[in-house]
Scaffold this motif. Structure first.
Motif: not given
Length: 342
Positions: A185-212
């Motif tokens: 829903x953003x411009x990211x598919x046209x401004x970022x390569x796919x791998x960078x979007x995946x890494x950003x999503x992982x970064x946010x997911x690790x922050x938002x999910x409680x540590x185990x």
């Protein structure tokens, strides 16, 4: 067809800097000033949230691969780089994008079936003649110069799940998958390569999910196919999804539970607050330290990743303003005013 992303038409022709996209949009507005001013529309991200829901409506009774939705959204992003939303029957274009994407993603449907489903959903705006979808398909392909192969971040996420230093859990993978869904829903598919979007999503997911604990992580044995099947094209968007995820994820990391702190209200986002609290979470989490080491070792463009993170957060902020009825009414005025009815 390109054997990899680096030699693909997507990398060569459909990756832009943000200022280039803005210049293209300003040019479109300049060329269509009259219709743009006559039929004002909500923020483009709200339009794409609306479009995503329409595509999912259309796909509900059809067998389709998850990537069909993502590919259709990318096609529409590309189309609207050179065309005003006000100058097209958005419902017919949405049905056409899904029809074309289903063929590209090797999950094809007969044009009559797609036309029939679209007609049932939006009888006021979709003609009964399937050839109209064929005509729109020709226009869509022409605007993209027949460059239809789209590389998505899902493939990179699937590859990164094998990285032992990241040791991603099922919960983190599932959340990252949903965040990737939202980036369309953003411009990211046209401004970022796919791998960078995946890494950003992982970064946010690790922050938002409680540590185990490491034992918990090893025991979970993530299965990306099960996660993909469960996730389909789910999102974090909306007050309930985003706020609950943030509250649960930040609850064990010393970061505020208040969604307004992260801009998920009508207030202005406090970027410095986000940065400070994110750093607090990062330094207190062994998992986050592993992610940071991975980023350093992999030579990821950190500045671009930060910009991508901010764009995702901005999406969730504006998602709070989304009202399906308001967007629909704005589009209806435009379509009827332009005489696009069937």
């Amino acid at each position: 067809m390109a054997a990899n992303y680096w030699t693909s038409t997507q990398k060569q022709n459909w990756l832009f800097e943000p200022h280039e996209i803005e210049a293209l949009r300003q040019e479109v507005q300049k060329q269509h000033t009259k219709v743009v001013e006559q039929f004002p529309l909500p923020d483009r991200r709200l339009i794409f949230i609306f479009i995503k829901e329409r595509i999912l409506q259309l796909a509900k009774h059809l067998q389709f691969r998850q990537q069909c939705v993502a590919t259709a959204l990318v096609y529409l992003h590309r189309y609207f780089l050179f065309n005003a939303v006000q100058n097209v029957n958005l419902y017919l274009l949405t049905a056409t994008a899904f029809y074309l994407a289903s063929k590209t993603e090797e999950s094809p449907h007969h044009i009559r079936l797609v036309a029939s489903e679209a007609r049932q959903l939006w009888p006021e705006y979709v003609p009964s003649d399937p050839s109209r979808i064929g005509e729109m398909e020709f226009c869509l392909i022409s605007e993209m110069h027949s460059q239809l192969i789209v590389w998505h971040p899902y493939r990179s996420l699937t590859a990164l799940k094998e990285n032992q230093s990241l040791a991603l859990t099922n919960e983190e993978l599932s959340l990252a998958w949903s965040i990737i869904n939202d980036t369309f829903m953003t411009d990211l598919p046209m401004t970022c390569p796919p791998y960078l979007i995946a890494v950003t999503a992982i970064f946010l997911a690790v922050i938002f999910v409680p540590s185990k604990s490491s034992l918990d992580i090893k025991a979970q044995a993530p299965d990306i196919q099960n996660i993909a099947d469960a996730a389909r094209f789910t999102s974090l968007g909306g007050r309930t999804g985003v706020s609950n995820t943030l509250s649960q994820g930040m609850g064990n990391s010393g970061v505020s539970h208040n969604p307004a702190t992260f801009g998920y209200s009508n207030q202005i986002i406090d970027r410095s607050s986000i940065k400070a609290k994110t750093l607090t979470a990062a330094t207190s989490s062994e998992k986050m330290q592993n992610v940071i080491r991975f980023l350093v070792d992999s030579d990821i463009d950190i500045e671009r990743m930060i910009n991508a993170t901010q764009e995702i957060i901005s999406l969730y902020e504006i998602w709070e303003q989304f009202n399906d009825k308001n967007v629909k009414e704005a589009l209806t005025r435009c379509i009827r005013g332009q005489h696009f009815e069937s």
